[in-house]
Design an enzyme around this catalytic site. Structure first.
Site, PDB file in Angstrom:
ATOM      1  N   TYR A 157      47.306  21.073  38.257  1.00 38.64           N
ATOM      2  CA  TYR A 157      47.143  20.946  36.715  1.00 38.64           C
ATOM      3  C   TYR A 157      47.304  19.538  36.282  1.00 38.64           C
ATOM      4  O   TYR A 157      46.790  18.606  36.994  1.00 38.64           O
ATOM      5  CB  TYR A 157      48.491  21.800  36.096  1.00 38.64           C
ATOM      6  CG  TYR A 157      48.314  23.296  36.502  1.00 38.64           C
ATOM      7  CD1 TYR A 157      47.180  24.038  36.473  1.00 38.64           C
ATOM      8  CD2 TYR A 157      49.630  23.793  37.038  1.00 38.64           C
ATOM      9  CE1 TYR A 157      47.178  25.383  36.672  1.00 38.64           C
ATOM     10  CE2 TYR A 157      49.472  25.065  37.217  1.00 38.64           C
ATOM     11  CZ  TYR A 157      48.405  25.865  37.400  1.00 38.64           C
ATOM     12  OH  TYR A 157      48.564  27.098  37.576  1.00 38.64           O
ATOM     13  N   LYS A 167      41.803  29.582  43.072  1.00 37.56           N
ATOM     14  CA  LYS A 167      40.911  28.742  42.576  1.00 37.56           C
ATOM     15  C   LYS A 167      40.007  28.039  43.914  1.00 37.56           C
ATOM     16  O   LYS A 167      38.745  28.069  44.179  1.00 37.56           O
ATOM     17  CB  LYS A 167      41.070  27.891  41.381  1.00 37.56           C
ATOM     18  CG  LYS A 167      41.348  28.609  40.219  1.00 37.56           C
ATOM     19  CD  LYS A 167      42.031  27.844  39.145  1.00 37.56           C
ATOM     20  CE  LYS A 167      41.978  28.614  37.815  1.00 37.56           C
ATOM     21  NZ  LYS A 167      42.912  28.333  37.007  1.00 37.56           N
ATOM     22  N   VAL A 199      50.509  30.045  38.363  1.00 37.23           N
ATOM     23  CA  VAL A 199      51.443  30.225  37.236  1.00 37.23           C
ATOM     24  C   VAL A 199      52.482  31.381  37.666  1.00 37.23           C
ATOM     25  O   VAL A 199      53.565  31.770  37.072  1.00 37.23           O
ATOM     26  CB  VAL A 199      51.137  30.667  35.748  1.00 37.23           C
ATOM     27  CG1 VAL A 199      50.345  29.285  34.927  1.00 37.23           C
ATOM     28  CG2 VAL A 199      49.822  31.997  35.808  1.00 37.23           C
ATOM     29  N   SER A 211      46.532  31.071  39.797  1.00 37.81           N
ATOM     30  CA  SER A 211      45.345  29.980  40.231  1.00 37.81           C
ATOM     31  C   SER A 211      45.084  29.459  41.695  1.00 37.81           C
ATOM     32  O   SER A 211      44.427  28.843  41.837  1.00 37.81           O
ATOM     33  CB  SER A 211      45.872  28.756  39.436  1.00 37.81           C
ATOM     34  OG  SER A 211      45.389  28.906  37.996  1.00 37.81           O
ATOM     35  N   TYR A 236      36.938  37.100  37.635  1.00 35.79           N
ATOM     36  CA  TYR A 236      38.043  35.633  37.697  1.00 35.79           C
ATOM     37  C   TYR A 236      39.552  36.680  37.554  1.00 35.79           C
ATOM     38  O   TYR A 236      40.284  36.268  38.380  1.00 35.79           O
ATOM     39  CB  TYR A 236      37.813  34.945  36.696  1.00 35.79           C
ATOM     40  CG  TYR A 236      38.879  33.993  36.256  1.00 35.79           C
ATOM     41  CD1 TYR A 236      39.219  33.061  37.275  1.00 35.79           C
ATOM     42  CD2 TYR A 236      39.588  33.996  35.259  1.00 35.79           C
ATOM     43  CE1 TYR A 236      40.275  32.252  37.150  1.00 35.79           C
ATOM     44  CE2 TYR A 236      40.691  33.212  35.174  1.00 35.79           C
ATOM     45  CZ  TYR A 236      41.024  32.204  35.904  1.00 35.79           C
ATOM     46  OH  TYR A 236      42.257  31.318  35.758  1.00 35.79           O
TER      47      TYR A 236
HETATM   48  N1  GLN Z   1      45.441  34.313  35.007  1.00 39.99           N
HETATM   49  C1  GLN Z   1      45.618  32.890  34.489  1.00 39.99           C
HETATM   50  C2  GLN Z   1      44.904  32.453  33.605  1.00 39.99           C
HETATM   51  O1  GLN Z   1      43.769  32.621  33.786  1.00 39.99           O
HETATM   52  C3  GLN Z   1      46.126  31.888  35.681  1.00 39.99           C
HETATM   53  C4  GLN Z   1      46.195  30.548  35.467  1.00 39.99           C
HETATM   54  C5  GLN Z   1      46.931  29.871  36.127  1.00 39.99           C
HETATM   55  O2  GLN Z   1      47.793  30.193  37.307  1.00 39.99           O
HETATM   56  N2  GLN Z   1      47.081  28.736  35.816  1.00 39.99           N
HETATM   57  O3  GLN Z   1      45.171  31.995  32.490  1.00 39.99           O
END
Ligand code: GLN
Length: 315
Positions: free
Chosen positions: A248, A71, A266, A68, A196
């Protein structure tokens, strides 16, 4: 120098690093084998100042997928190319107050913000639409390289394939958004999802990621190469949303108690942007229940106990 006594700064960061390395709680992400099998004890931190002083500690050569933390980069690329109004016709800028992959849209049938999955799928759709996917991906890789002091980032194809394989929720989010007419006309949904997942599968290390964070701290100009990667306006918007939505469903608490724009992933990656001072990157794969690196959050707390880096400290 922005940090005049860098040796003493390094020593104090080293002390925090030692303390935080004793923290053993948390679980590595287990939704894909490539993340489930990483060494849970890996721990690294790197700092890069806006005037290019750098240092790093621990497993600082270990490469990890960005997840993430892609992003705020996708969002910045979209903003830089299209401008704020065009981007925010398709994505909101309000915290969702929900988990990062919840099947929910805002009152305008748009994803809540670019820092959660739905919003990042949306910003992916806005980057060079209509161009071949190979070209779109290489343009993103080029930005990552420029943000990383001119050093190339990698790509983990096994992570990409696993992401794609286990992505029912992300597919659901994309179809849900399409059902509500959220995407720009002509969006290829499956290609957008691949794009993505590919961005989540970019790999880097803390040294490169600290350089990226420092570029944000420096208003979009890479401190080690002087490359003008993003417009200052773009960086302002990205940092605002990292501050309110980057951690988050812990974002409000983090903004309150740490007070630094940050983004976690994550994989256990976390980068922090102290505007006008430095970028800091951390890597420690064990996560708390919300999906943030346990040591990353603990390090952040201790950092602001030691230095006046909280946005509203010392005023
Ligand atoms: N690849 C993960 C997803 O899209 C990334 C999510 C994350 O790092 N929170 O679910």
């Amino acid at each position: 120098f922005i940090i005049p006594n860098f040796t003493s700064f390094q020593r104090r960061i080293g002390d925090i690093f030692e303390e935080v390395s004793k923290v053993e709680s948390g679980q590595v992400a287990n939704y894909i084998p490539q993340l489930a099998s990483v060494d849970p004890d890996l721990f690294a931190v790197a700092v890069c100042t806006v005037d290019g002083q750098q240092f790093s500690l621990g497993d600082d050569h270990e490469s990890f997928c960005v997840q993430s933390t892609c992003k705020p980069v996708s969002y910045a690329i979209a903003l830089d190319a299209l401008g704020r109004d065009a981007v925010h016709r398709h994505v909101g800028r309000e915290p969702s107050g929900r988990g990062f992959n919840e099947l929910t849209l805002n009152q305008n049938d748009l994803p809540h913000n670019p820092m959660i999955n739905a919003g990042a799928i949306m910003t992916a759709s806005l980057i060079n639409p209509g161009r071949p996917l190979a070209e779109r991906f290489s343009s993103v890789m080029d930005v990552w390289k420029r943000l990383s002091g001119g050093r190339r980032c990698g790509f983990d194809n096994a992570v990409f394939l696993s992401e794609k394989e286990t992505a029912d929720r992300n597919f659901a989010l994309a179809y849900f958004m399409r059902e509500h007419g959220a995407f720009p006309p002509g969006t290829d949904l499956l290609q957008t999802l691949d794009f993505y997942f590919q961005q989540c599968s970019i790999t880097t290390d803390v040294r490169q990621m600290a350089n990226l964070a420092a570029t944000y701290a420096n208003g979009g100009v890479c401190p080690t190469t002087s490359d003008h990667v993003f417009r200052a306006e773009t960086v302002k918007d990205v940092l605002s949303l990292m501050y309110s939505c980057g951690m988050y469903d812990f974002s409000g608490e983090y903004a309150f108690s740490v007070g630094i724009p940050a983004k976690s992933g994550v994989s256990g990656a976390l980068f922090m942007v102290v505007p006008g001072v430095c970028g800091i990157a951390l890597y420690s794969p064990k996560l708390d229940v919300l999906g943030n690196s346990v040591r990353g959050v603990e390090f952040s707390r201790r950092l602001v106990e030691t230095f006046a880096f909280h946005t509203y400290a010392g005023i």
